[in-house]
Structures are given as C-alpha cells and as structure tokens.
Motif scaffolding. Structure first.
Motif, mmCIF file in Angstrom:
data_model
loop_
_atom_site.group_PDB
_atom_site.id
_atom_site.type_symbol
_atom_site.label_atom_id
_atom_site.label_comp_id
_atom_site.label_asym_id
_atom_site.label_seq_id
_atom_site.Cartn_x
_atom_site.Cartn_y
_atom_site.Cartn_z
ATOM 1 N N MET A 1 24.861 5.449 -18.607
ATOM 2 C CA MET A 1 24.293 5.575 -17.142
ATOM 3 C C MET A 1 25.124 5.072 -16.352
ATOM 4 O O MET A 1 25.132 5.358 -14.942
ATOM 5 N N ALA A 2 26.382 4.697 -16.774
ATOM 6 C CA ALA A 2 27.385 4.040 -15.648
ATOM 7 C C ALA A 2 27.761 5.243 -14.861
ATOM 8 O O ALA A 2 27.569 6.508 -15.282
ATOM 9 N N SER A 4 30.343 7.456 -12.833
ATOM 10 C CA SER A 4 31.797 8.300 -12.659
ATOM 11 C C SER A 4 32.907 7.435 -13.299
ATOM 12 O O SER A 4 32.828 7.070 -14.371
ATOM 13 N N LEU A 5 34.075 7.342 -12.624
ATOM 14 C CA LEU A 5 35.191 7.519 -13.361
ATOM 15 C C LEU A 5 35.473 5.609 -13.803
ATOM 16 O O LEU A 5 36.091 5.637 -14.707
ATOM 17 N N LEU A 8 34.848 4.761 -17.477
ATOM 18 C CA LEU A 8 35.861 4.875 -18.478
ATOM 19 C C LEU A 8 36.305 3.701 -18.900
ATOM 20 O O LEU A 8 37.101 3.436 -19.943
ATOM 21 N N ARG A 9 36.370 2.445 -18.131
ATOM 22 C CA ARG A 9 36.561 1.275 -18.396
ATOM 23 C C ARG A 9 38.219 0.943 -18.958
ATOM 24 O O ARG A 9 38.282 0.190 -19.942
ATOM 25 N N ASN A 12 40.139 -3.635 -15.978
ATOM 26 C CA ASN A 12 39.650 -4.723 -16.100
ATOM 27 C C ASN A 12 40.176 -5.933 -15.017
ATOM 28 O O ASN A 12 40.820 -6.527 -15.668
ATOM 29 N N PRO A 13 39.595 -5.910 -14.038
ATOM 30 C CA PRO A 13 40.211 -6.896 -13.066
ATOM 31 C C PRO A 13 40.138 -8.362 -13.528
ATOM 32 O O PRO A 13 38.944 -8.707 -13.869
ATOM 33 N N PRO A 14 40.964 -9.054 -13.459
ATOM 34 C CA PRO A 14 40.781 -10.698 -13.729
ATOM 35 C C PRO A 14 39.874 -11.247 -13.229
ATOM 36 O O PRO A 14 39.475 -10.944 -11.805
ATOM 37 N N VAL A 73 21.376 -3.652 -21.735
ATOM 38 C CA VAL A 73 21.503 -2.636 -21.064
ATOM 39 C C VAL A 73 20.657 -1.502 -21.268
ATOM 40 O O VAL A 73 20.047 -0.691 -20.587
#
Lengths: 187, 420
Positions: A1-2, A4-5, A8-9, A12-14, A73
């Motif tokens: 359900m996430a 758009s782009l 794709l994960r 991962n910002p700190p 989720v």
C-alpha cells in the motif's frame, strides 16, 4: 500500500544527525529581577530533550506511539479496506434508494402526462419561492422583527419552522391548539 | 595514575562558551524529575520486538543492525525467500482479540466475499444460458460482470493480498493478475521505467511511442568485488538492474536472465530486440543504431515467468561502447507482433547490424510498441573489457574516437620570417 518510488526502500535517512554537547535547563535560576530571567530564557532556551516538544517540532516518541496505535501494517490495511467497503455499501444503498424514488416519480409524471396534459403542466410549473399571499402580507405588517424574518425565510416544501425556542416547561398562555399555518398562494 | 580531566576552554572555544547560562552539570541534574533522553539504539531495539505471531510481512520492514560501527551506511532491505517453490502458509498478523476492530473488519470482509461469490456463481450460470441462446450483447455484458466479480470477491481478503505481495500469486486467477498489475503500474516500477526512457530520449530517438503492458525484469551479474583477490574466486550472483543505470561491459558479456510478469491469459507472440542507440557514424557526423540481439516469435502469457528462447536467431553480441564516445544507451524491447502468425525474419549478418533502423523494421514486420510489450534500458561507458570484446568476439580492430584535430590556419605563415 506504500506510495510510489519511496516504497522501493533504497533510501534510509539517519535518525539522528546533529547533537549538541551543552544542555541548558528550562528554569533553574531564581534571581530577584524577572527581566534578566526573561532575557536569559530568550537567549539561551532550554535544549533539554527529555520529552516531546509541546509545539510538535521534536517528537522522539513517535515510533513507540505509532507502534502502539498500529501494531501491524497488514491489520491496519485490512481495517482501512473494510471501513471503506462499508462506506461504499452505505453510499450505494442510499444512492440506489434515491434513484428508485426518482424513477417512481418519473413514471408517475409520465402516467399523468398520458392521462391529463393540463394537470401535468400545472404540476410542472415552477413556483416563485418569494411570492406571498394577501393573508401573509397582512400578518407581516403586524408581526415583530424575528417573526417577519422567519416568514420571509420560509421555504416551500420544508418543515415549517417554529419561532419559539424550545423550552423545558410550557408557556404561561398554554398550547395554541387553534394555530393555523398561513396559507400559501395556489396557482 | 592519570585522571581524566575536562580540558579548559581556551581561545575560540572560550568565546563560544556561554558563561551566563546555567548548565546542566552532573551535580545539578535531578534524575528523578527529568529522565535522560532515549538513545537511538534503544528505539531500534523497541521497534524490533514485534508481536510473537508475526508473519513474513513484518520481516519486509527495515531490518536495521543493532549496533552501527563507523559512519552510517544505507542498509538495503532483503526480501524473505518466499516463492511458489518455497511457499509459506498465511497466518493472521495479530491474535484473536488483540484488536477488536481487526476481527470485526475481517468478519465484514468475509461476509462481503461470500456474498459476492454467490453472486458470481449465479452470474456464471446466467452466462452459460446466454451463450447457449447466442445473445451476443447479453453475453458480453455478463462476461464483464463475471470479470469484475471475480476480482471484487477476493481482492479484500488479507490472505490473497499477502500472497500477491510475497511472490505466491497464482497467475491463473484474475485477482492475482489484477493485484500484480496494479502494483506494477501504481507503486512506481512502471513510472521509473518510463521516466528513464523519456529522460534518456529513447522514445523519440528509437521509437515514436512506447506503452509497456507487462513487467520485464533483467538480471545481469553483479559488478566485480573491490578486493582484487576475490575477483576470480567469488562467483558473481545475478542482480536485478534498475532501468537507466550504468553497467560495466564485463557484466553484459553474456545475455541476461529475463523475467516477465505478463497479465494476459492468451498466448501472444513477441519479438525480442536489443539495440545500441549511440554508435558513432563518422561519415555523416552523427550517431546510428547497432542491433545486438534479436529473436522473433516468443510466446508469452500469464503462465510464463522466465523468458526462455528456442534456438538462436540473431545471436547475442555483448555491448562494446567505443573509446572516446560518450555513454551508450542500450534498449531491450519485447515488442508485440500485430499478426497471429509467426513472422519470418531473415538472420542479420554482422554488416547488417550496424545502421539498424527500428522504425523501418517495425513497419516491415508489423511490430507495434504502442500496443504493449515490455521494455528495459541501461547505459555503458568504455572500459578495458571492451578491448577484449573486440579481440575475442568481434575480431576487428578497436576504433578509438576523438575530436578532429584543430585546423591550424597559420601553418604556412609560421614558416615565413616576419621580421627581416
């Protein structure tokens, strides 16, 4: 359900980037002059990170609270889908009921047209909602301002509005059983 | 014994020090009222302790390491190894009674699903009756209704949605085909592909319009490891390629592994084409295309997963971007053939590959990329491997391109003495 782009994960910002080593308390010093206190608080605001900020620009407890609110989720998605499905069913049933009523009305008017053209035309005539009969005009001359306002706002077809504010106890004059609504003009 | 002392502030740091403020020194801290802020690692440990009855869907979320040493690294997520060969049973994400809303939602969805299934069986009997009668418009209407009901009756079921997400989709069922197509189209994969194709100008340069109808995935071997010693000792795994990225010529030495998720049940014929769009044409001072690989009449339907080729038509020649040229774009296309019959394409010789005109070819053999198909692309730049490709595969002299030498207008003048 996430969406758009980003789903794709790959990014991962700190979680924590910068951190100061000096921490200022919120209210510690008691001086005689409150002005210096205010100045100190403005120049050196508290940067103790004990709890979430009241205005919401630093919320470290978001992860824990989200985990508590949405532990799964998949469960969240299922509940969301079920609710939207329910809303769709309700919407559809209301719409189909409305459509059925409209179709009934339409067939009735068709039958009337076949039977009596004059009455059909009379039924289809548009009415001026602001037209008033002589009776009503007489009443309006002697009525008070809130009554006048209510009469002018009265729309044909809607439930007639009462001028009185509903009270817990009846009035001293009692209930007016002989009250007749002002007659509307017939064309 | 040395005692660790805090260094005194001096110089610039003394100016930065704020002497007037009250600092929270260890003596002044009141631990009972203001607890220390939580550490980053503690938050991760908390998020990793999930409810016991967790299924593979939870494992799809970030698996961050407990302790990070050195600078922060982007940690790629790994999918759990679930597939139709190694299936896993679906379990409820949370236990009964944990979330009453979830139990209620599940019951509602199941009731709706059974109601729609009953309607579906009724519709199917009606369709059979209409087919016997031969009422064409009624048959068409009922077919549409059956299609919609087949999807609607199962699309909300969490087991079905979980299976579609986790590689256990049964492509013979319309629900799964619908869910996979929806995912490919709406969650970014198709958008990314089309973005790269349009940004790299594949669309106006090679074909006038391209509208892919199925998901084509390419896998090339991973790039060589950084450690030189391991380069010949480690077997290279095949990794999926994102459209538009740069690959090394040694990765594309051999043909890729191709996977397709096709959404139509009927078997249609496709032509495979691999074209290099940026081969220099020095005579005309422009660029031309080079055909690397071609294979017509590939049957694809929703039951095919990996694209296997029967025999060779125009054999695969590895990409060889020439030295001195800017980056080369390589496009892999699976174009649908408009006719029902297999097409007869003559084998392309080595000389015919250069100067391949896709538009001409498509017009001749009835290929229309705007009707569907699959597409992929990547880019490459010259490497020493290209020299080896020219020696071993192409067996020709490697061309080196560069700018034309500047015309010296004063060459004759320089020979003559100016000052006598």
């Amino acid at each position: 359900m996430a969406s758009s782009l980003l789903s794709l994960r790959h990014i991962n910002p700190p979680l924590r980037v910068a951190q100061t080593s000096v921490r200022y308390a919120a209210r510690e010093v008691n001086t005689s002059d409150p002005r210096t206190d205010i100045i100190r608080r403005v120049l050196y605001p508290s940067n103790l990170r004990n709890r979430a900020s009241p205005v919401g620009n630093w919320r470290p407890d978001v992860a824990r609270r989200l985990q508590r609110a949405i532990p799964s989720v998949q469960a969240h998605e299922t509940i969301e889908r079920a609710w939207l499905l329910h809303q769709r069913h309700v919407r559809k049933s209301r719409q189909s009921e409305l459509d059925r009523k409209f179709q009934c009305m339409r067939t009735a008017m068709e039958k009337l047209r076949e039977l009596d053209l004059q009455r059909y035309r009379a039924a289809n005539e548009l009415e001026d909602p602001r037209a008033r009969s002589e009776e009503e005009l007489e009443l309006l001359k002697t009525a008070k301002a809130p009554e006048k306002k209510a009469m002018e706002a009265r729309i044909r077809g809607l439930f007639p509005r009462e001028l009185r504010v509903p009270t817990e106890t009846p009035s001293r004059d009692g209930w007016n059983y002989d009250w007749v609504p002002p007659s509307r003009p017939t064309q | 014994m040395f005692a660790i002392r805090q260094a005194r502030r001096s110089g610039i740091s003394a100016l930065r020090a704020r002497g007037n403020a009250t600092l929270q020194t260890p003596e002044t801290v009141d631990h009972s009222s203001t607890p220390a802020p939580p550490l980053v690692q503690a938050v991760e440990a908390e998020s990793s302790t999930k409810p016991a009855a967790s299924n593979a869907n939870e494992a799809l979320e970030d698996d961050e390491p407990k302790k990070r040493k050195g600078p922060y690294k982007f940690w790629p997520t790994t999918r759990p190894s679930i597939s139709l060969e190694r299936p896993r049973e679906y379990n409820r994400p949370i236990g009964v009674g944990v979330l009453p809303a979830y139990d209620e939602a599940l019951a509602y969805i199941k009731r709706d699903s059974s109601r729609l299934s009953a309607e579906l069986t009724h519709c199917k009997t009606q369709l059979e009756a209409a087919e016997k009668e031969g009422n064409a418009s009624e048959v068409e209407r009922l077919k549409e209704k059956v299609k919609i009901l087949e999807v609607q009756s199962e699309i909300n079921l969490p087991s079905v949605r979980w299976k579609a997400r986790n590689g256990l989709a049964d492509m013979s069922k319309p629900v799964y085909r619908h869910l996979l197509e929806q995912r490919w189209r709406e969650e970014g994969d198709l958008d990314l592909l089309m973005e790269r194709i349009h940004q790299m100008n594949v669309v106006p340069d090679m074909l006038p319009s391209l509208h892919p109808s199925f998901d084509l995935r390419l896998n090339f071997p991973e790039p060589p490891p950084e450690d030189i010693r391991l380069r010949t000792r480690v077997k290279r795994k095949y990794e999926k390629v994102e459209p538009g990225v740069y690959l090394l010529p040694e990765q594309t030495r051999k043909p890729p592994m191709m996977y397709a998720t096709v959404f139509h049940t009927d078997t249609r014929l496709y032509t495979l084409l691999m074209v290099d769009l940026d081969v220099p044409d020095p005579e005309n001072e422009t660029f031309q295309s080079y055909l690397h690989w071609m294979h017509p009449n590939i049957p694809l339907s929703s039951s095919t997963t990996a694209i296997t080729l029967q025999g060779t038509h125009t054999k695969y020649i590895p990409p060889h971007p020439q030295k001195g040229t800017p980056y080369h774009r390589y496009v892999m296309l699976l174009v649908p053939q408009t006719g029902e019959q297999p097409i007869e394409v003559p084998h392309f010789s080595e000389s015919d590959r250069l100067g391949f005109d896709y538009r001409d070819f498509a017009a001749t053999y009835g290929l229309d990329a705007s009707q569907g198909g699959g597409a992929h692309m990547w880019r490459e730049v010259w490497d020493e491997t290209v020299t080896k490709i020219y020696q071993d595969v192409l067996k020709t002299e490697e061309p080196v391109f560069g700018r034309m030498p500047k015309v010296d207008y004063y060459k004759e003048m320089k020979k003559v003495k100016k000052y006598i």
